[in-house]
Motif scaffolding. Structure first.
Motif, short mmCIF file in Angstrom:
data_model
loop_
_atom_site.label_atom_id
_atom_site.label_comp_id
_atom_site.label_asym_id
_atom_site.label_seq_id
_atom_site.Cartn_x
_atom_site.Cartn_y
_atom_site.Cartn_z
N UNK A 96 0.84 -1.19 0.00
CA UNK A 96 0.00 0.00 0.00
C UNK A 96 0.88 1.24 0.00
N UNK A 97 0.30 2.32 -0.51
CA UNK A 97 0.93 3.64 -0.47
C UNK A 97 0.00 4.59 0.26
N UNK A 98 0.53 5.26 1.26
CA UNK A 98 -0.23 6.24 2.02
C UNK A 98 0.32 7.63 1.72
N UNK A 99 -0.57 8.57 1.52
CA UNK A 99 -0.20 9.95 1.19
C UNK A 99 -0.88 10.88 2.17
N UNK A 100 -0.10 11.60 2.95
CA UNK A 100 -0.63 12.54 3.95
C UNK A 100 -0.18 13.95 3.59
N UNK A 101 -1.14 14.84 3.37
CA UNK A 101 -0.84 16.23 3.02
C UNK A 101 -1.45 17.13 4.09
N UNK A 102 -0.65 18.01 4.64
CA UNK A 102 -1.12 18.87 5.72
C UNK A 102 -0.72 20.33 5.49
N UNK A 103 -1.64 21.22 5.85
CA UNK A 103 -1.38 22.66 5.88
C UNK A 103 -1.96 23.18 7.18
N UNK A 104 -1.89 24.47 7.39
CA UNK A 104 -2.48 25.05 8.59
C UNK A 104 -3.99 24.96 8.58
N UNK A 105 -4.59 24.72 7.41
CA UNK A 105 -6.05 24.70 7.29
C UNK A 105 -6.65 23.31 7.29
N UNK A 106 -5.90 22.30 6.84
CA UNK A 106 -6.52 20.98 6.67
C UNK A 106 -5.47 19.88 6.68
N UNK A 107 -5.94 18.65 6.96
CA UNK A 107 -5.12 17.45 6.90
C UNK A 107 -5.86 16.44 6.03
N UNK A 108 -5.17 15.88 5.04
CA UNK A 108 -5.80 14.94 4.11
C UNK A 108 -4.98 13.65 4.06
N UNK A 109 -5.67 12.53 4.17
CA UNK A 109 -5.03 11.22 4.12
C UNK A 109 -5.64 10.40 3.00
N UNK A 110 -4.82 9.76 2.19
CA UNK A 110 -5.33 8.85 1.16
C UNK A 110 -4.48 7.59 1.16
N UNK A 111 -5.12 6.48 0.80
CA UNK A 111 -4.45 5.19 0.79
C UNK A 111 -4.87 4.44 -0.47
N UNK A 112 -3.94 3.77 -1.09
CA UNK A 112 -4.24 2.88 -2.20
C UNK A 112 -3.28 1.72 -2.16
N UNK A 113 -3.63 0.59 -2.78
CA UNK A 113 -2.72 -0.53 -2.74
C UNK A 113 -3.28 -1.80 -3.31
N UNK A 114 -2.55 -2.89 -3.10
CA UNK A 114 -2.92 -4.22 -3.56
C UNK A 114 -3.07 -5.16 -2.37
N UNK A 115 -3.98 -6.10 -2.49
CA UNK A 115 -4.11 -7.17 -1.50
C UNK A 115 -4.29 -8.47 -2.25
N UNK A 116 -3.41 -9.43 -1.97
CA UNK A 116 -3.42 -10.72 -2.66
C UNK A 116 -3.40 -10.54 -4.18
N UNK A 117 -2.64 -9.54 -4.64
CA UNK A 117 -2.48 -9.32 -6.06
C UNK A 117 -3.59 -8.54 -6.72
N UNK A 118 -4.63 -8.16 -5.97
CA UNK A 118 -5.75 -7.42 -6.53
C UNK A 118 -5.70 -5.96 -6.08
N UNK A 119 -5.97 -5.07 -7.01
CA UNK A 119 -5.97 -3.64 -6.70
C UNK A 119 -7.19 -3.30 -5.85
N UNK A 120 -6.97 -2.63 -4.71
CA UNK A 120 -8.05 -2.22 -3.84
C UNK A 120 -8.53 -0.82 -4.21
N UNK A 121 -9.76 -0.53 -3.89
CA UNK A 121 -10.28 0.82 -4.15
C UNK A 121 -9.55 1.85 -3.29
#
Length: 212
Positions: free
Chosen positions: A154-179
């Motif tokens: 999986x790849x996790x992407x965390x972006x933060x500023x003084x106004x907001x924090x955003x987290x997103x995750x994407x990846x594979x499980x057992x060779x299948x792409x997850x939403x």
């Protein structure tokens, strides 16, 4: 300042689908998939930063400091090393390699594991702003060190500023792409309160590896 060391790691969770959105910065790091089964219980990666010139030997907190305070992540460039070009950094760690680049006000630091920890291989990047320690981005990839015919990563992407924090995750499980999954809140504290499993499973392990 009171610092919180993030150590929570919850295994075995899939990706919940709230707002499907790919991590825009994920292409900046390598896609880590499966590795061959280890012999004698150890897996060594070849160095990715070995071709870079060395900036010298430093302790981790002499490069940059990453910490959580009052529900936000902060990243402070120490200014103790010169890295106008990408430079390899020698640290006290023998099972991970580091590199950094600070051409000006913006800076970049990367930690890449050479041996697995907790059965996973991690590669983590921090993008910081010397003028605003709360303006940052953390991109981390983790993959199972050994898989039986499938790939879990999986790849996790965390972006933060003084106004907001955003987290997103994407990846594979057992060779299948997850939403892909993503969520936004005013601060990390509120993001953790609303989505404790996702933050604990994907972001906090990455933070724990970068904190001093």
């Amino acid at each position: 300042m009171k610092r919180h060391i993030a150590t929570a790691l919850i295994l075995g969770m899939g990706f919940a689908a709230e707002t499907p959105q790919a991590a825009s910065a994920a292409e900046r790091i390598e896609t880590v998939l499966s590795a061959r089964g280890p012999e004698r219980g150890a897996i060594w990666r070849t160095s990715q930063f070995g071709h870079l010139k060395s900036a010298g030997r430093f302790r981790r907190n002499e490069i940059a400091k990453v910490f959580v305070d009052e529900g936000m992540v902060f990243a402070e460039w120490s200014g103790q090393l010169s890295a106008p070009q990408p430079r390899r950094i020698e640290t006290e760690e023998l099972d991970a390699e580091w590199m950094a680049h600070c051409p000006g006000g913006r800076w970049f630091m990367s930690r890449r594991e050479l041996m697995p920890s907790g059965g996973q291989m991690w590669a983590i990047q921090v993008y910081g702003d010397a003028a605003d320690t709360a303006n940052l981005q953390i991109v981390a990839t983790a993959a199972d060190a050994a898989t039986n015919g499938g790939s879990n990563a999986f790849t996790v992407n965390y972006v933060q500023s003084a106004e907001a924090a955003r987290l997103s995750v994407r990846g594979n499980r057992d060779g299948e792409v997850q939403r892909a999954w993503s969520a936004t809140a005013p601060t990390l504290a509120e993001l953790r309160e609303r989505h404790p499993i996702m933050v604990g499973n994907y972001l906090e392990p990455a933070l724990g590896k970068m904190m001093c």
